[in-house]
Design a protein around this motif. Sequence first.
Motif, PDB file in Angstrom:
ATOM      1  N   HIS A 187     -91.639-101.812   2.559  1.00 56.03           N
ATOM      2  CA  HIS A 187     -92.871-101.335   2.742  1.00 56.03           C
ATOM      3  C   HIS A 187     -92.591 -99.477   2.762  1.00 56.03           C
ATOM      4  N   VAL A 188     -91.550 -99.305   3.848  1.00 59.12           N
ATOM      5  CA  VAL A 188     -91.195 -97.971   4.169  1.00 59.12           C
ATOM      6  C   VAL A 188     -90.546 -97.465   2.718  1.00 59.12           C
ATOM      7  N   HIS A 189     -89.763 -98.119   2.187  1.00 63.06           N
ATOM      8  CA  HIS A 189     -88.972 -97.546   0.986  1.00 63.06           C
ATOM      9  C   HIS A 189     -89.960 -97.250  -0.096  1.00 63.06           C
ATOM     10  N   ALA A 190     -90.990 -98.182  -0.289  1.00 61.42           N
ATOM     11  CA  ALA A 190     -91.919 -98.221  -1.310  1.00 61.42           C
ATOM     12  C   ALA A 190     -92.865 -96.790  -1.156  1.00 61.42           C
ATOM     13  N   LYS A 191     -93.454 -96.546   0.381  1.00 65.57           N
ATOM     14  CA  LYS A 191     -94.015 -95.402   0.616  1.00 65.57           C
ATOM     15  C   LYS A 191     -93.294 -94.228   0.597  1.00 65.57           C
ATOM     16  N   ASN A 192     -91.856 -94.190   0.839  1.00 64.37           N
ATOM     17  CA  ASN A 192     -91.171 -93.060   0.616  1.00 64.37           C
ATOM     18  C   ASN A 192     -91.044 -92.646  -1.131  1.00 64.37           C
ATOM     19  N   THR A 193     -90.891 -93.658  -2.014  1.00 62.31           N
ATOM     20  CA  THR A 193     -90.793 -93.443  -3.182  1.00 62.31           C
ATOM     21  C   THR A 193     -92.052 -93.025  -3.815  1.00 62.31           C
ATOM     22  N   VAL A 194     -93.252 -93.295  -3.219  1.00 61.53           N
ATOM     23  CA  VAL A 194     -94.284 -92.729  -3.686  1.00 61.53           C
ATOM     24  C   VAL A 194     -94.681 -91.232  -3.272  1.00 61.53           C
ATOM     25  N   ALA A 195     -93.984 -91.033  -1.888  1.00 62.13           N
ATOM     26  CA  ALA A 195     -94.404 -89.707  -1.310  1.00 62.13           C
ATOM     27  C   ALA A 195     -93.453 -88.772  -1.954  1.00 62.13           C
ATOM     28  N   GLN A 196     -92.318 -89.125  -2.641  1.00 62.48           N
ATOM     29  CA  GLN A 196     -91.233 -88.165  -3.100  1.00 62.48           C
ATOM     30  C   GLN A 196     -90.506 -88.897  -4.232  1.00 62.48           C
ATOM     31  N   SER A 197     -90.534 -87.993  -5.332  1.00 63.36           N
ATOM     32  CA  SER A 197     -89.821 -88.634  -6.357  1.00 63.36           C
ATOM     33  C   SER A 197     -88.569 -87.579  -6.868  1.00 63.36           C
ATOM     34  N   THR A 198     -87.578 -87.825  -7.247  1.00 62.92           N
ATOM     35  CA  THR A 198     -86.589 -87.196  -7.729  1.00 62.92           C
ATOM     36  C   THR A 198     -85.801 -87.365  -8.998  1.00 62.92           C
ATOM     37  N   GLU A 199     -85.960 -86.455 -10.088  1.00 62.00           N
ATOM     38  CA  GLU A 199     -85.828 -86.748 -11.420  1.00 62.00           C
ATOM     39  C   GLU A 199     -84.399 -85.933 -12.087  1.00 62.00           C
ATOM     40  N   LEU A 200     -83.822 -86.581 -12.638  1.00 65.63           N
ATOM     41  CA  LEU A 200     -82.673 -85.780 -13.421  1.00 65.63           C
ATOM     42  C   LEU A 200     -83.008 -85.026 -14.509  1.00 65.63           C
ATOM     43  N   VAL A 201     -82.581 -83.882 -14.704  1.00 64.88           N
ATOM     44  CA  VAL A 201     -83.037 -83.024 -15.858  1.00 64.88           C
ATOM     45  C   VAL A 201     -81.689 -82.691 -16.659  1.00 64.88           C
ATOM     46  N   TRP A 202     -81.819 -82.574 -17.943  1.00 64.42           N
ATOM     47  CA  TRP A 202     -80.647 -82.431 -18.674  1.00 64.42           C
ATOM     48  C   TRP A 202     -81.110 -81.562 -19.911  1.00 64.42           C
ATOM     49  N   THR A 203     -80.342 -80.800 -20.264  1.00 63.07           N
ATOM     50  CA  THR A 203     -80.405 -80.076 -21.894  1.00 63.07           C
ATOM     51  C   THR A 203     -78.998 -80.052 -22.437  1.00 63.07           C
ATOM     52  N   GLY A 204     -78.910 -80.241 -23.459  1.00 57.89           N
ATOM     53  CA  GLY A 204     -77.607 -80.425 -24.219  1.00 57.89           C
ATOM     54  C   GLY A 204     -77.391 -81.582 -25.031  1.00 57.89           C
ATOM     55  N   PRO A 205     -76.256 -82.121 -25.131  1.00 61.81           N
ATOM     56  CA  PRO A 205     -75.875 -83.394 -25.691  1.00 61.81           C
ATOM     57  C   PRO A 205     -76.325 -84.390 -24.816  1.00 61.81           C
ATOM     58  N   THR A 206     -76.905 -85.560 -25.497  1.00 57.57           N
ATOM     59  CA  THR A 206     -77.255 -86.844 -24.612  1.00 57.57           C
ATOM     60  C   THR A 206     -76.435 -88.035 -25.099  1.00 57.57           C
ATOM     61  N   THR A 207     -76.477 -88.752 -24.138  1.00 58.14           N
ATOM     62  CA  THR A 207     -75.947 -90.273 -24.545  1.00 58.14           C
ATOM     63  C   THR A 207     -76.855 -91.202 -24.280  1.00 58.14           C
ATOM     64  N   PRO A 208     -76.706 -92.551 -24.678  1.00 62.39           N
ATOM     65  CA  PRO A 208     -77.601 -93.630 -24.687  1.00 62.39           C
ATOM     66  C   PRO A 208     -77.615 -94.300 -23.011  1.00 62.39           C
ATOM     67  N   TYR A 209     -76.813 -93.837 -22.354  1.00 63.24           N
ATOM     68  CA  TYR A 209     -76.471 -94.540 -20.791  1.00 63.24           C
ATOM     69  C   TYR A 209     -77.583 -93.838 -19.753  1.00 63.24           C
ATOM     70  N   VAL A 210     -77.990 -92.623 -19.956  1.00 65.62           N
ATOM     71  CA  VAL A 210     -78.743 -91.946 -18.915  1.00 65.62           C
ATOM     72  C   VAL A 210     -79.983 -91.429 -19.617  1.00 65.62           C
ATOM     73  N   SER A 211     -81.243 -91.509 -19.167  1.00 61.51           N
ATOM     74  CA  SER A 211     -82.440 -90.959 -19.414  1.00 61.51           C
ATOM     75  C   SER A 211     -82.758 -89.786 -18.649  1.00 61.51           C
ATOM     76  N   ALA A 212     -83.173 -88.633 -19.038  1.00 63.99           N
ATOM     77  CA  ALA A 212     -83.370 -87.394 -18.330  1.00 63.99           C
ATOM     78  C   ALA A 212     -84.346 -86.615 -19.152  1.00 63.99           C
ATOM     79  N   ARG A 213     -85.056 -85.902 -18.140  1.00 64.64           N
ATOM     80  CA  ARG A 213     -86.144 -84.710 -18.852  1.00 64.64           C
ATOM     81  C   ARG A 213     -85.437 -83.636 -18.958  1.00 64.64           C
ATOM     82  N   ARG A 214     -86.108 -82.995 -20.038  1.00 60.73           N
ATOM     83  CA  ARG A 214     -85.184 -81.666 -20.655  1.00 60.73           C
ATOM     84  C   ARG A 214     -85.697 -80.450 -19.875  1.00 60.73           C
ATOM     85  N   THR A 215     -84.863 -79.243 -19.664  1.00 54.68           N
ATOM     86  CA  THR A 215     -85.229 -78.285 -18.912  1.00 54.68           C
ATOM     87  C   THR A 215     -86.593 -77.592 -18.800  1.00 54.68           C
TER      88      THR A 215
END
Length: 217
Positions: free
Chosen positions: A42-70
Amino acid sequence: MILAGVVGTPAGSSSLTQLLEAWASTDVTSNELASMLLTASHVHAKNTVAQSTELVWTGPTTPYVSARRTEQALLQVINSAKHTLFVTSFVAYEVSSIVKGLNAANDRGVTISMLLELSEEHGGSISFDAISQMKALVPSAKLYAWRDKGEPFTNGRVHAKVAVADDHTCFITSANLTGFAMERNMEAGLLYTGGHIPRLLGEHLRALVDTRIVSPM
């Protein structure tokens, strides 16, 4: 063995094995253990909703990681702002989409602050006056510079590249406010929504202004 069958990854299986071994050396009942696990979930689920962290990447991509663009991440921060927005960058030019977003934020009543590096002519380290240029493009922005640099910061530069909206959403990145950084360079960053990181960063930037470490232009 029944529990092991519901875990689908090697890392999960290893964690489960460690948990069962630790449980075997205690007097905790199965019902008590189940309650602990439900609480942790329950605590983990609540913290996930309260705060999120996303990887952001611009440049060459690979099929292994999904990331937002800058550019997408920066515009998300700008577009999410309802009251305050603070942006820092070393340089700023050729970013029409960002300028459009900043002016739209002003039209919504957002107070925009920006900290940029000074030109060589004004004691900084870049060859053109990015601050005057930004003032012309976003007239409503409160523009700041790091002028007085005593020891140990002599000849220091504004290399921080961040954007904070309402102490709730922030983007920390290697990218300057340039067309190349938005589209061609290899840049990395993290986009935070909620939690304490945006609040701390917003408080720190305002403190730099309040204590006159950075000064208005």
